[in-house]
Scaffold this motif. Structure first.
Motif, PDB file in Angstrom:
ATOM      1  N   ILE A 142      53.784 -54.190 -62.480  1.00  0.00           N
ATOM      2  CA  ILE A 142      54.259 -52.896 -61.977  1.00  0.00           C
ATOM      3  C   ILE A 142      55.393 -52.368 -62.849  1.00  0.00           C
ATOM      4  CG2 ILE A 142      55.526 -51.811 -60.069  1.00  0.00           C
ATOM      5  CD1 ILE A 142      53.865 -53.662 -58.179  1.00  0.00           C
ATOM      6  N   TRP A 174      58.879 -49.922 -49.030  1.00  0.00           N
ATOM      7  CA  TRP A 174      57.821 -50.630 -49.758  1.00  0.00           C
ATOM      8  C   TRP A 174      58.295 -52.009 -50.207  1.00  0.00           C
ATOM      9  CZ3 TRP A 174      56.835 -52.981 -54.366  1.00  0.00           C
ATOM     10  CH2 TRP A 174      55.510 -53.285 -54.625  1.00  0.00           C
ATOM     11  N   PHE A 233      48.788 -50.135 -48.026  1.00  0.00           N
ATOM     12  CA  PHE A 233      50.191 -50.224 -47.618  1.00  0.00           C
ATOM     13  C   PHE A 233      50.330 -49.962 -46.118  1.00  0.00           C
ATOM     14  CE2 PHE A 233      51.605 -48.591 -52.084  1.00  0.00           C
ATOM     15  CZ  PHE A 233      51.235 -49.801 -52.638  1.00  0.00           C
ATOM     16  N   ILE A 289      54.484 -46.007 -55.497  1.00  0.00           N
ATOM     17  CA  ILE A 289      55.283 -47.065 -54.870  1.00  0.00           C
ATOM     18  C   ILE A 289      56.682 -46.547 -54.523  1.00  0.00           C
ATOM     19  CG2 ILE A 289      56.471 -49.241 -55.342  1.00  0.00           C
ATOM     20  CD1 ILE A 289      53.965 -50.142 -56.859  1.00  0.00           C
TER      21      ILE A 289
END
Length: 529
Positions: A346, A325, A307, A45
């Motif tokens: 996360i 992101w 993504f 990420i």
């Protein structure tokens, strides 16, 4: 023998070491600690903007596969050596045996620097994710004063105002990283069992969150234009929001972008560093490393695809720079409760990622100090009889990781340094094994690569040379200072002092002479036959 198998302890004794650490990890736990450090929810990420700023969708997907398969080759090569020599020193011990004590000594310092960068970079990432996803996203806290600004400055903001905000953001980051690292050190201090419980949980958490996150991006964001997965666009320079500041040729842009998968898929040497705490280590360690890389490669690829497919405009996403992101996630029209739960998951996964990184770092410090490789080795090699953990090494690793963020607060530089120094340290025992296999290296474990051993070693060495070149390109050129300084320091120390003082790990008759010392060390921590 309490908490260990007779065979594991016999192998450890045959290498001249006592069973001081508690051997309480099973095969899954050994896999989980490497899988937790790799943590596709961390680098997968936080480094996604680098992929978009170098080669757009192609870099994020095809680049991920290229870097991932390279990491798998490296893990298999290390696994073969770890199967033969399952010790906490891991890379250092292997390099010493296969390439000589000087080669091992240098490997130890480079690996240690890479491990410190792992903890430092991920903990900076924990703070950034917690700030933007949880504080701002879940609890709607105004984090403007804790968020650095860069050129070009927002309209109406003066240079003095920007400097004040950046100073506030830096102080907030330092305080946050200190608190985060303190918590991780305390957990590590109080026994491998507690750490293992968390990393085992993290193994499941990463898989669940990665799958749900991928499906969320696909269901609520995907445009299903698969051509963007295979289209390379050189976004270096202004096109990538200045993330890679100067325009670079397409090939260089692609190579720099490989730091996206290689920063993410690293730290899997944790399986080796916890060898002395793992049951059936000669089998579990190579399996743990390879499986951690393989599943990270597969699930990370699916996540990267989601993504890219969910980006409304790839050019605009690349232009977002470091916020790429975050902007994608924030603008995703998914249910708020789902996004909040994903955000919390996360951040928790990233926290445990750095926790496992500190575990690995402390075992490296412990093992190197055990052989007299560190200044004040007698202190750093100590093991708590109560907790059976190398407590001094844990706290030293924590302090050094925080210090790394003070000197180089930029996440991008810390991440690149982590990938660069760790992969160099991975290549060193593999390169030594390439020349020693079949000659001085004749003892092997149950995991063997057979005819693939030497080709994999060659690929590893060549690949790391390419990575070294990519790792010193802007904006990571600060690493040149690290690299040059480290090489000079190592040469001066080795030829000035250490070549005469440092004996390296025990070999030959030294192992037999350590029998009484081994028995005394095991008695001191309550380990009895």
């Amino acid at each position: 023998m309490t908490g260990s198998t007779d065979e594991d302890v016999k192998v450890l004794h045959s290498m001249g070491y006592a069973q001081e650490l508690a051997r309480r990890m099973g095969g899954f736990s050994n896999f989980a600690i490497s899988f937790s450090i790799i943590c596709i929810l961390a680098g997968g990420i936080t480094s996604f903007p680098l992929a978009m700023a170098t080669g757009s969708g192609f870099e994020a997907t095809i680049g991920w596969l290229v870097g991932g398969f390279f990491a798998l080759i490296v893990a298999a090569s290390l696994g073969q050596i770890g199967s033969a020599y399952p010790t906490a020193g891991g890379l250092y011990h292997w390099s010493s045996i296969l390439g000589g004590r000087g080669w091992g000594w240098a490997t130890a310092w480079i690996n240690l620097l890479g491990l410190i960068f792992v903890v430092a970079s991920v903990n900076v990432g924990v703070w950034l994710l917690f700030r933007d996803l949880v504080l701002a996203g879940v609890f709607h806290v105004d984090v403007t004063a804790w968020t650095a600004v860069s050129d070009p400055l927002p309209a109406g903001m003066t240079a003095e105002q920007a400097a004040a905000i950046n100073n506030s953001a830096y102080v907030a980051q330092v305080v946050a990283v200190c608190v985060i690292t303190l918590a991780q050190a305390l957990i590590n201090h109080f026994g491998i069992k507690l750490t293992t419980l968390l990393t085992d949980f993290s193994g499941y958490l990463i898989l669940v969150v990665a799958v749900v996150l991928t499906l969320t991006f696909l269901f609520w964001g995907a445009g299903w234009d698969f051509s963007r997965l295979f289209t390379f666009v050189n976004n270096t320079g202004d096109a990538g929001g200045g993330y890679v500041p100067a325009p670079r040729p397409a090939l260089i842009a692609f190579l720099v972008g490989l730091l996206y998968p290689l920063y993410t898929i690293t730290g899997f040497d944790a399986s080796a560093h916890t060898s002395e705490e793992t049951q059936n280590a000669r089998v579990a360690v190579p399996r743990g490393m390879i499986h951690a890389v393989l599943w990270s490669l597969i699930f990370g690829f699916a996540m990267a695809v989601s993504f890219v497919l969910a980006s409304p405009d790839l050019a605009a996403t690349a232009k977002d720079g470091g916020a790429a992101w975050f902007n994608l996630f924030t603008n995703l029209p998914a249910p708020l409760i789902l996004k909040d739960l994903l955000a919390i998951g996360i951040v928790v996964a990233n926290f445990i990622c750095a926790l496992a990184g500190l575990t690995s770092t402390s075992r490296m410090i412990f093992a190197f100090a055990r052989d007299g490789g560190l200044p004040g080795s007698s202190l750093w090699r100590g093991v708590s009889p109560t907790w059976r953990t190398p407590v001094a090494a844990i706290w030293l690793g924590a302090v050094l990781s925080v210090a790394a963020t003070l000197y180089s607060p930029a996440f991008a530089a810390l991440a690149a340094g982590c990938a660069l120094f760790l992969y160099v340290s991975y290549a060193m025992p593999i390169a030594a094994g390439l020349f020693a296999e079949g000659k001085s290296w004749t003892e092997f474990g149950p995991f063997r690569l057979g005819i693939w051993s030497k080709p994999f070693a060659v690929i590893t060495v060549l690949g790391v040379l390419v990575l070294m070149y990519a790792g010193i390109q802007p904006p990571f050129d600060i690493l040149i200072n690290y690299a040059i300084g480290l090489v000079i320091l190592l040469l001066v120390l080795w030829f000035g002092v250490e070549s005469r003082r440092f004996k390296g790990p025990p070999i030959g008759a030294d192992i037999a002479r350590r029998a009484a010392e081994i028995a005394q060390a095991e008695k001191a921590v309550g380990e009895t036959a």
